[in-house]
Enzyme design. Structure first.
Site, PDB file in Angstrom:
ATOM      1  N   GLY A  79     -54.080  48.620 -37.396  1.00  8.51           N
ATOM      2  CA  GLY A  79     -54.889  48.485 -36.677  1.00  8.51           C
ATOM      3  C   GLY A  79     -55.553  48.592 -35.807  1.00  8.51           C
ATOM      4  CG  HIS A  80     -58.922  50.365 -36.993  1.00  6.55           C
ATOM      5  ND1 HIS A  80     -59.569  51.023 -37.753  1.00  6.55           N
ATOM      6  CD2 HIS A  80     -57.877  51.146 -36.934  1.00  6.55           C
ATOM      7  CE1 HIS A  80     -58.830  52.258 -39.189  1.00  6.55           C
ATOM      8  NE2 HIS A  80     -58.049  51.874 -38.241  1.00  6.55           N
ATOM      9  N   PRO A 110     -43.451  48.609 -28.978  1.00  9.62           N
ATOM     10  CG  PRO A 110     -42.201  48.629 -27.550  1.00  9.62           C
ATOM     11  CD  PRO A 110     -42.179  47.762 -28.011  1.00  9.62           C
ATOM     12  CE  LYS A 123     -57.838  55.823 -36.161  1.00 11.54           C
ATOM     13  NZ  LYS A 123     -56.797  55.520 -35.255  1.00 11.54           N
ATOM     14  CB  SER A 143     -64.542  55.112 -24.324  1.00 11.09           C
ATOM     15  OG  SER A 143     -64.064  53.968 -24.347  1.00 11.09           O
ATOM     16  CB  VAL A 144     -64.512  54.121 -18.931  1.00  8.66           C
ATOM     17  CG1 VAL A 144     -64.493  55.799 -18.250  1.00  8.66           C
ATOM     18  CG2 VAL A 144     -65.800  53.095 -19.678  1.00  8.66           C
ATOM     19  CG  ASP A 164     -52.346  52.346 -32.556  1.00  5.56           C
ATOM     20  OD1 ASP A 164     -52.988  52.456 -33.047  1.00  5.56           O
ATOM     21  OD2 ASP A 164     -51.258  53.187 -32.563  1.00  5.56           O
ATOM     22  CD  GLN A 201     -53.133  55.237 -41.079  1.00  8.72           C
ATOM     23  OE1 GLN A 201     -53.948  55.670 -42.195  1.00  8.72           O
ATOM     24  NE2 GLN A 201     -52.683  53.756 -41.190  1.00  8.72           N
TER      25      GLN A 201
HETATM   26  P1  GDP Z   1     -57.511  52.316 -33.391  1.00 11.02           P
HETATM   27  O1  GDP Z   1     -56.661  51.954 -34.407  1.00 11.02           O
HETATM   28  O2  GDP Z   1     -57.599  53.853 -33.191  1.00 11.02           O
HETATM   29  O3  GDP Z   1     -58.760  52.144 -33.567  1.00 11.02           O
HETATM   30  O4  GDP Z   1     -57.134  52.135 -32.189  1.00 11.02           O
HETATM   31  P2  GDP Z   1     -56.068  51.117 -31.828  1.00 11.02           P
HETATM   32  O5  GDP Z   1     -57.664  49.931 -31.680  1.00 11.02           O
HETATM   33  O6  GDP Z   1     -55.171  51.001 -32.536  1.00 11.02           O
HETATM   34  O7  GDP Z   1     -55.764  51.550 -30.112  1.00 11.02           O
HETATM   35  C1  GDP Z   1     -56.876  51.234 -29.439  1.00 11.02           C
HETATM   36  C2  GDP Z   1     -56.776  50.312 -28.370  1.00 11.02           C
HETATM   37  O8  GDP Z   1     -57.470  50.603 -27.203  1.00 11.02           O
HETATM   38  C3  GDP Z   1     -57.237  48.884 -28.908  1.00 11.02           C
HETATM   39  O9  GDP Z   1     -56.436  47.817 -28.218  1.00 11.02           O
HETATM   40  C4  GDP Z   1     -58.226  48.507 -27.669  1.00 11.02           C
HETATM   41  O10 GDP Z   1     -59.425  47.792 -27.510  1.00 11.02           O
HETATM   42  C5  GDP Z   1     -58.441  49.324 -26.277  1.00 11.02           C
HETATM   43  N1  GDP Z   1     -59.350  50.616 -25.924  1.00 11.02           N
HETATM   44  C6  GDP Z   1     -60.183  51.262 -26.648  1.00 11.02           C
HETATM   45  N2  GDP Z   1     -61.128  51.228 -25.697  1.00 11.02           N
HETATM   46  C7  GDP Z   1     -60.636  51.729 -24.646  1.00 11.02           C
HETATM   47  C8  GDP Z   1     -60.766  52.645 -22.839  1.00 11.02           C
HETATM   48  O11 GDP Z   1     -61.803  53.344 -23.167  1.00 11.02           O
HETATM   49  N3  GDP Z   1     -60.164  51.922 -22.351  1.00 11.02           N
HETATM   50  C9  GDP Z   1     -58.890  50.727 -22.725  1.00 11.02           C
HETATM   51  N4  GDP Z   1     -58.549  50.108 -21.421  1.00 11.02           N
HETATM   52  N5  GDP Z   1     -59.143  49.676 -24.138  1.00 11.02           N
HETATM   53  C10 GDP Z   1     -59.397  51.239 -24.568  1.00 11.02           C
HETATM   54  P1  IMO Z   2     -54.719  52.847 -37.126  1.00 13.04           P
HETATM   55  O1  IMO Z   2     -55.165  53.173 -37.831  1.00 13.04           O
HETATM   56  C1  IMO Z   2     -50.048  54.595 -34.918  1.00 13.04           C
HETATM   57  C2  IMO Z   2     -47.092  55.396 -38.693  1.00 13.04           C
HETATM   58  C3  IMO Z   2     -45.762  54.671 -38.293  1.00 13.04           C
HETATM   59  C4  IMO Z   2     -44.940  55.217 -38.845  1.00 13.04           C
HETATM   60  C5  IMO Z   2     -45.674  56.369 -39.521  1.00 13.04           C
HETATM   61  C6  IMO Z   2     -46.049  55.493 -41.075  1.00 13.04           C
HETATM   62  O2  IMO Z   2     -54.096  51.746 -36.638  1.00 13.04           O
HETATM   63  O3  IMO Z   2     -54.755  54.737 -35.765  1.00 13.04           O
HETATM   64  P2  IMO Z   2     -46.958  53.599 -42.531  1.00 13.04           P
HETATM   65  O4  IMO Z   2     -46.672  52.414 -42.568  1.00 13.04           O
HETATM   66  O5  IMO Z   2     -47.875  54.619 -42.663  1.00 13.04           O
HETATM   67  O6  IMO Z   2     -45.188  54.868 -43.586  1.00 13.04           O
HETATM   68  O7  IMO Z   2     -45.665  54.677 -41.033  1.00 13.04           O
HETATM   69  O8  IMO Z   2     -46.988  56.722 -39.518  1.00 13.04           O
HETATM   70  N1  IMO Z   2     -48.457  54.248 -38.385  1.00 13.04           N
HETATM   71  C7  IMO Z   2     -49.478  54.716 -36.926  1.00 13.04           C
HETATM   72  N2  IMO Z   2     -49.544  54.945 -36.475  1.00 13.04           N
HETATM   73  N3  IMO Z   2     -51.535  53.927 -35.956  1.00 13.04           N
HETATM   74  C8  IMO Z   2     -52.035  53.414 -37.068  1.00 13.04           C
HETATM   75  O9  IMO Z   2     -52.682  53.477 -37.339  1.00 13.04           O
HETATM   76  C9  IMO Z   2     -50.989  54.393 -37.719  1.00 13.04           C
HETATM   77  N4  IMO Z   2     -49.848  53.429 -39.273  1.00 13.04           N
HETATM   78  C10 IMO Z   2     -49.057  54.170 -39.542  1.00 13.04           C
HETATM   79  O10 IMO Z   2     -45.833  53.862 -36.882  1.00 13.04           O
HETATM   80  O11 IMO Z   2     -44.828  56.125 -37.798  1.00 13.04           O
HETATM   81 MG    MG Z   3     -54.549  51.210 -34.573  1.00 12.97          MG
END
Ligand code: GDP
Ligand code: IMO
Ligand code: MG
Length: 427
Positions: A40-41, A307, A16, A416-417, A13, A227
């Site tokens: 989840g991206h 959370p 990416k 990133s902001v 998270d 991940q």
């Molecule tokens: P990923 O799994 O690495 O692609 O990341 P996620 O999408 O799960 O989580 C990143 C979250 O931060 C998402 O809700 C994005 O929309 C948000 N996000 C990305 N860049 C920024 C940033 O610079 N500032 C803020 N406030 N949110 C951001």
């Molecule tokens: P993105 O691509 C954050 C975590 C789960 C758990 C562990 C094992 O959005 O960054 P799994 O279901 O893969 O066997 O769970 O890995 N986990 C992640 N945490 N971002 C993810 O993907 C994750 N994918 C798995 O929460 O701790």
């Molecule tokens: Mg994610």
């Protein structure tokens, strides 16, 4: 060398998805090579929010081909539902724009049932997985005898033969763990998965050979990590990890493309740290600052809504992730989330039983003993979300980002902001 890779250097998270979306236009093919619908991206542009799980973020751009490569584990139902949502919003995705590896492994309902039983059996010490059957599918892949690949799924005779062999064994194994378990029926799974197979068949191909030809033809590839490094099965905070090589180490094995083709490896880091699921987290903030970061950063899981645990930036853990992956530079994300803080802490080393160390430990029992040694820096107390140039960042914000980079050991190329594509500092 014509490939770029985007790797999360923490516990996932790191944002990416935003960087992959930003870089997609400079590439021809976007490749997901590990994980599954545990990821989840989130991608935001033009006021629209897209949440991608199994599909590469390239799917949002008509000009590129999206590839789900060999190392991904695929839940066909989840794939079709996600694709359906994208088609509804952005129009048809023809098979020549979306390729799925015939070597990728398939997630079945018994994988979720097994995972639930395994997690329950750990009691209060559950791994805290996403319950998507990811680990149990990878388990079958490594075990070989119970595995079904996409190439088997789209071949009705093979699918039936494999299910007839596997399902009764799974029923016995799950029943031994869970008294309330209702056994699976071969026919029901076969009927359901045959329907998915009919819809998926046009997309399934030998993506390894496709990617090899693309590389030979000078196409530009973008590898979308899922991940993060600290969730890597071999190198992460085992056993609180995912079941694949989610550091840069997994690109070669997951895609079949040599890492020697990668000209640029970008490590993505959050300006602080988050984690979902179980396991030690040295810089975790179980206080009002942690809650402030959670609220401002909207730190709730995209997949499960849980959370996210929040804490200060950990340069020991992140530096380890960066070295594992061999990054060229880093992108520091979500800097704006720290806008309101008076002062900010960065963990620059651990105290392990009175000894200072910058090594990330092999065992979670030791990780749990690490006491962060913090460097405290002043906050900037101003809104950075409208800043588009490095020179316009508040001095303390720039200093913070530079300190993060110095401690991690690699230069910052992107800041990133805000979540929107536009809210990015590239100069
Ligand atoms: P990923 O799994 O690495 O692609 O990341 P996620 O999408 O799960 O989580 C990143 C979250 O931060 C998402 O809700 C994005 O929309 C948000 N996000 C990305 N860049 C920024 C940033 O610079 N500032 C803020 N406030 N949110 C951001
Ligand atoms: P993105 O691509 C954050 C975590 C789960 C758990 C562990 C094992 O959005 O960054 P799994 O279901 O893969 O066997 O769970 O890995 N986990 C992640 N945490 N971002 C993810 O993907 C994750 N994918 C798995 O929460 O701790
Ligand atoms: Mg994610």
């Amino acid at each position: 060398m014509s490939a770029t890779s985007v790797i999360g250097l923490q516990w996932g998270d790191e944002a990416k998805g935003k960087i992959v979306d930003l870089l997609t236009e400079q590439h021809d093919i976007v490749v997901r090579y590990l994980g599954g619908n545990n990821a989840g991206h989130t991608v935001i542009f033009g006021g629209e929010t897209y949440k991608l799980s199994l599909l590469p973020a390239g799917i949002l751009h008509d000009s590129v081909v999206s590839v789900i490569a060999t190392g991904v584990v695929i839940n066909p139902k989840a794939f079709l539902e996600e694709l359906g949502r994208i088609v509804e919003r952005r129009g048809n995705v023809p098979p020549e724009r979306m390729l799925i590896s015939d070597r990728a492994h398939v997630i079945f309902p018994y994988h979720m049932a097994e995972e639930a039983a395994f997690e329950k059996a750990r009691g209060g010490d559950a791994i805290g997985t996403t319950m998507r059957g990811i680990g149990t599918c990878y388990r079958d892949k490594a075990g070989r005898t119970h595995a079904i690949r996409m190439g088997d799924l789209v071949n009705p005779e093979r699918l039936r033969r494999r299910l007839e062999e596997i399902v009764p064994q799974k029923n016995r194994a799950i029943a031994a763990l869970d008294d309330d378990f209702t056994p699976f029926e071969v026919d029901a799974i076969f009927d359901e998965y045959s329907k998915y197979a009919d819809q998926l068949r046009p997309y399934v191909t030998d993506t390894t050979s496709y990617l090899h030809k693309a590389v030979a033809g000078g196409k530009k590839l973008l590898f979308e990590g899922a991940q993060g490094c600290l969730l890597d099965i071999d190198h992460g905070s085992f056993p609180y990890v995912t079941s694949s090589n989610s550091s840069g180490c997994g690109i070669h094995s997951g895609s079949g493309v040599s890492e020697r083709e990668i000209s640029k490896m970008i490590g993505i880091v959050k300006a602080y740290t988050t984690r979902v699921g179980g396991g030690p987290f040295p810089t975790e903030l179980d206080d009002e600052i942690g809650q402030h970061i959670r609220d401002v950063g909207n730190e709730y899981g995209t997949v499960t809504g849980r959370p996210r645990r929040c804490g200060w930036f950990d340069a020991v853990a992140t530096g380890y992730g960066a070295r594992l992956s061999g990054v060229d530079c880093i992108a520091v994300m979500l800097v704006d989330v720290l806008d309101g803080l008076d002062e900010i802490k960065i963990c620059e080393a651990y105290d392990f039983n009175g000894v200072r160390t910058t090594d990330f430990p092999s065992h979670v029992e030791d990780l749990a003993q690490m006491k962060p040694i913090y460097r405290t820096v002043p906050g900037w107390k101003s809104d950075t979300t409208g800043v588009r140039k490095r020179a316009d960042l508040p001095a303390n914000a720039l200093k913070y980002v530079e300190t993060v980079a110095e401690l991690v050991g690699y230069p910052v190329e992107i800041i990133s902001v805000g979540p929107d594509r536009e809210q990015t500092i590239l100069d």
